[in-house]
Design a protein around this motif. Structure first.
Motif, PDB file in Angstrom:
ATOM      1  N   GLU A   1       8.811 -17.359 -79.050  1.00 59.27           N
ATOM      2  CA  GLU A   1       9.505 -18.485 -79.673  1.00 59.27           C
ATOM      3  C   GLU A   1      10.713 -17.979 -80.472  1.00 59.27           C
ATOM      4  O   GLU A   1      11.784 -18.587 -80.452  1.00 59.27           O
ATOM      5  CB  GLU A   1       8.549 -19.255 -80.595  1.00 59.27           C
ATOM      6  CG  GLU A   1       9.202 -20.460 -81.257  1.00 59.27           C
ATOM      7  CD  GLU A   1       8.251 -21.215 -82.176  1.00 59.27           C
ATOM      8  OE1 GLU A   1       8.730 -21.914 -83.084  1.00 59.27           O
ATOM      9  OE2 GLU A   1       7.024 -21.095 -81.969  1.00 59.27           O
ATOM     10  N   ALA A   2      10.520 -16.857 -81.167  1.00 59.71           N
ATOM     11  CA  ALA A   2      11.627 -16.263 -81.915  1.00 59.71           C
ATOM     12  C   ALA A   2      12.759 -15.874 -80.974  1.00 59.71           C
ATOM     13  O   ALA A   2      13.945 -16.098 -81.267  1.00 59.71           O
ATOM     14  CB  ALA A   2      11.137 -15.040 -82.682  1.00 59.71           C
TER      15      ALA A   2
ATOM     16  N   THR B   1       5.370 -16.994 -86.504  1.00 66.68           N
ATOM     17  CA  THR B   1       6.086 -17.488 -85.320  1.00 66.68           C
ATOM     18  C   THR B   1       5.807 -16.563 -84.130  1.00 66.68           C
ATOM     19  O   THR B   1       5.943 -15.337 -84.257  1.00 66.68           O
ATOM     20  CB  THR B   1       7.599 -17.527 -85.584  1.00 66.68           C
ATOM     21  OG1 THR B   1       7.866 -18.349 -86.717  1.00 66.68           O
ATOM     22  CG2 THR B   1       8.347 -18.076 -84.373  1.00 66.68           C
TER      23      THR B   1
ATOM     24  N   LEU C   1      16.793 -12.520 -86.873  1.00 64.46           N
ATOM     25  CA  LEU C   1      16.284 -13.654 -87.643  1.00 64.46           C
ATOM     26  C   LEU C   1      15.572 -13.145 -88.889  1.00 64.46           C
ATOM     27  O   LEU C   1      14.634 -12.347 -88.785  1.00 64.46           O
ATOM     28  CB  LEU C   1      15.294 -14.466 -86.804  1.00 64.46           C
ATOM     29  CG  LEU C   1      15.877 -15.340 -85.685  1.00 64.46           C
ATOM     30  CD1 LEU C   1      14.758 -15.824 -84.766  1.00 64.46           C
ATOM     31  CD2 LEU C   1      16.633 -16.523 -86.266  1.00 64.46           C
TER      32      LEU C   1
ATOM     33  N   THR D   1      16.127 -19.099 -90.272  1.00 59.14           N
ATOM     34  CA  THR D   1      14.996 -18.236 -90.617  1.00 59.14           C
ATOM     35  C   THR D   1      13.749 -18.679 -89.852  1.00 59.14           C
ATOM     36  O   THR D   1      13.690 -19.800 -89.321  1.00 59.14           O
ATOM     37  CB  THR D   1      14.704 -18.277 -92.127  1.00 59.14           C
ATOM     38  OG1 THR D   1      14.362 -19.625 -92.510  1.00 59.14           O
ATOM     39  CG2 THR D   1      15.913 -17.821 -92.936  1.00 59.14           C
ATOM     40  N   ILE D   2      12.760 -17.794 -89.810  1.00 65.54           N
ATOM     41  CA  ILE D   2      11.494 -18.121 -89.159  1.00 65.54           C
ATOM     42  C   ILE D   2      10.345 -17.669 -90.056  1.00 65.54           C
ATOM     43  O   ILE D   2      10.528 -16.853 -90.968  1.00 65.54           O
ATOM     44  CB  ILE D   2      11.358 -17.455 -87.778  1.00 65.54           C
ATOM     45  CG1 ILE D   2      11.586 -15.946 -87.892  1.00 65.54           C
ATOM     46  CG2 ILE D   2      12.315 -18.083 -86.790  1.00 65.54           C
ATOM     47  CD1 ILE D   2      11.381 -15.203 -86.590  1.00 65.54           C
ATOM     48  N   LYS D   3       9.161 -18.183 -89.766  1.00 70.25           N
ATOM     49  CA  LYS D   3       7.965 -17.814 -90.511  1.00 70.25           C
ATOM     50  C   LYS D   3       7.288 -16.604 -89.850  1.00 70.25           C
ATOM     51  O   LYS D   3       7.469 -16.356 -88.656  1.00 70.25           O
ATOM     52  CB  LYS D   3       6.993 -18.988 -90.557  1.00 70.25           C
ATOM     53  CG  LYS D   3       7.552 -20.216 -91.266  1.00 70.25           C
ATOM     54  CD  LYS D   3       7.791 -19.934 -92.737  1.00 70.25           C
ATOM     55  CE  LYS D   3       8.173 -21.198 -93.510  1.00 70.25           C
ATOM     56  NZ  LYS D   3       9.485 -21.741 -93.109  1.00 70.25           N
TER      57      LYS D   3
ATOM     58  N   ILE E   1      14.677 -18.905 -79.921  1.00 64.58           N
ATOM     59  CA  ILE E   1      15.556 -19.370 -81.004  1.00 64.58           C
ATOM     60  C   ILE E   1      16.844 -18.554 -81.022  1.00 64.58           C
ATOM     61  O   ILE E   1      17.945 -19.092 -81.187  1.00 64.58           O
ATOM     62  CB  ILE E   1      14.833 -19.275 -82.364  1.00 64.58           C
ATOM     63  CG1 ILE E   1      13.679 -20.276 -82.434  1.00 64.58           C
ATOM     64  CG2 ILE E   1      15.811 -19.524 -83.522  1.00 64.58           C
ATOM     65  CD1 ILE E   1      12.808 -20.140 -83.673  1.00 64.58           C
TER      66      ILE E   1
ATOM     67  N   GLN F   1       2.822 -12.159 -82.920  1.00 63.30           N
ATOM     68  CA  GLN F   1       3.641 -12.935 -83.850  1.00 63.30           C
ATOM     69  C   GLN F   1       4.714 -12.039 -84.477  1.00 63.30           C
ATOM     70  O   GLN F   1       4.626 -10.809 -84.435  1.00 63.30           O
ATOM     71  CB  GLN F   1       2.771 -13.556 -84.940  1.00 63.30           C
ATOM     72  CG  GLN F   1       1.723 -14.519 -84.385  1.00 63.30           C
ATOM     73  CD  GLN F   1       0.830 -15.101 -85.468  1.00 63.30           C
ATOM     74  OE1 GLN F   1       0.692 -14.533 -86.553  1.00 63.30           O
ATOM     75  NE2 GLN F   1       0.229 -16.241 -85.180  1.00 63.30           N
TER      76      GLN F   1
ATOM     77  N   VAL G   1      12.900 -13.295 -91.807  1.00 60.06           N
ATOM     78  CA  VAL G   1      11.547 -13.852 -91.846  1.00 60.06           C
ATOM     79  C   VAL G   1      11.207 -14.187 -93.294  1.00 60.06           C
ATOM     80  O   VAL G   1      11.310 -13.336 -94.189  1.00 60.06           O
ATOM     81  CB  VAL G   1      10.522 -12.849 -91.287  1.00 60.06           C
ATOM     82  CG1 VAL G   1       9.134 -13.481 -91.244  1.00 60.06           C
ATOM     83  CG2 VAL G   1      10.936 -12.372 -89.899  1.00 60.06           C
TER      84      VAL G   1
END
Length: 211
Positions: A22-23, A18, A35, A13-15, A26, A77, A37
């Motif tokens: 960067e996502a 992010t 992914l 998972t990601i914030k 990943i 983001q 969130v």
């Protein structure tokens, strides 16, 4: 088979803050295309896909130079592009219904929720793998397709014939051709099914393919 048997548990998972690049990194690093969130408490907020990241562009992009566009993209983001219209399922849902939901909603994955917590993700690839496993595609053997009248007991009769030949059934599938005709596929753990095929024909069934 159920979603819990096929899903990827504890997905990456990601914030929401992010950066989108960067996502994307990943995803590439882990060979995945979506992914979930979540916030700091682990609450599910949305999902972002590789396709969304690759196709996103700021609204004023057409008036900007390539350097300005790259700068704006680097500042974007996940929260700016993530999908907040989430489709979630229970781990106890069967994979047929999961596949139907994906097909009807034209989405590539489903988030799996149990007791309000994200416990997994199931994708189209997971569904395909489950179907291939159910059909026994990756196991050596013989595939026989029989066409017969769609009547009560037809499959049972076929399986009884197979049992009498002491051959193990790897997979079974059926396809309705019309209101009264059905094709039944048997994948069997034998390299030579010639005697069985002859017996099936003698019992009045039409064998249309052996491979």
């Amino acid at each position: 088979m159920f979603v819990r048997n096929c899903m990827t548990p504890n997905p990456i998972t990601i914030k929401p803050d992010t950066p989108i690049f960067e996502a994307l990194n990943i995803m590439k690093k882990n060979n995945i295309r979506q992914l979930p969130v979540v916030d700091k408490a682990g609450k599910l907020l949305g999902i972002v896909t590789e396709r969304e990241i690759l196709t996103v562009s700021p609204s004023p992009a057409s008036t900007l130079s390539i350097y300005e566009m790259n700068y704006l993209l680097s500042k974007m983001q996940v929260k700016d592009i993530m999908n907040r219209q989430l489709v979630t399922v229970s781990p106890e849902l069967n994979i047929e219904d999961a596949a139907l939901i994906m097909r009807d909603k034209k989405i590539g994955s489903l988030l799996v929720i149990q007791e309000d917590a994200l416990v997994g993700i199931i994708t189209q690839t997971d569904i395909f793998d489950a179907m291939l496993k159910a059909f026994g595609i990756r196991k050596a053997g013989t595939r026989i397709v029989i066409e017969t009248e769609d009547r009560v007991g037809a499959l049972a009769e076929l399986l009884q014939i197979v049992k009498e030949h002491r051959i193990n059934v790897i997979g079974v599938a059926s396809l309705e051709k019309s209101d009264r005709i059905v094709q039944i596929m048997l994948r069997l753990s034998t390299a030579d099914a010639s005697e069985l095929v002859n017996d099936i024909k003698q019992k009045g069934f039409q064998v249309i393919a052996v491979s």
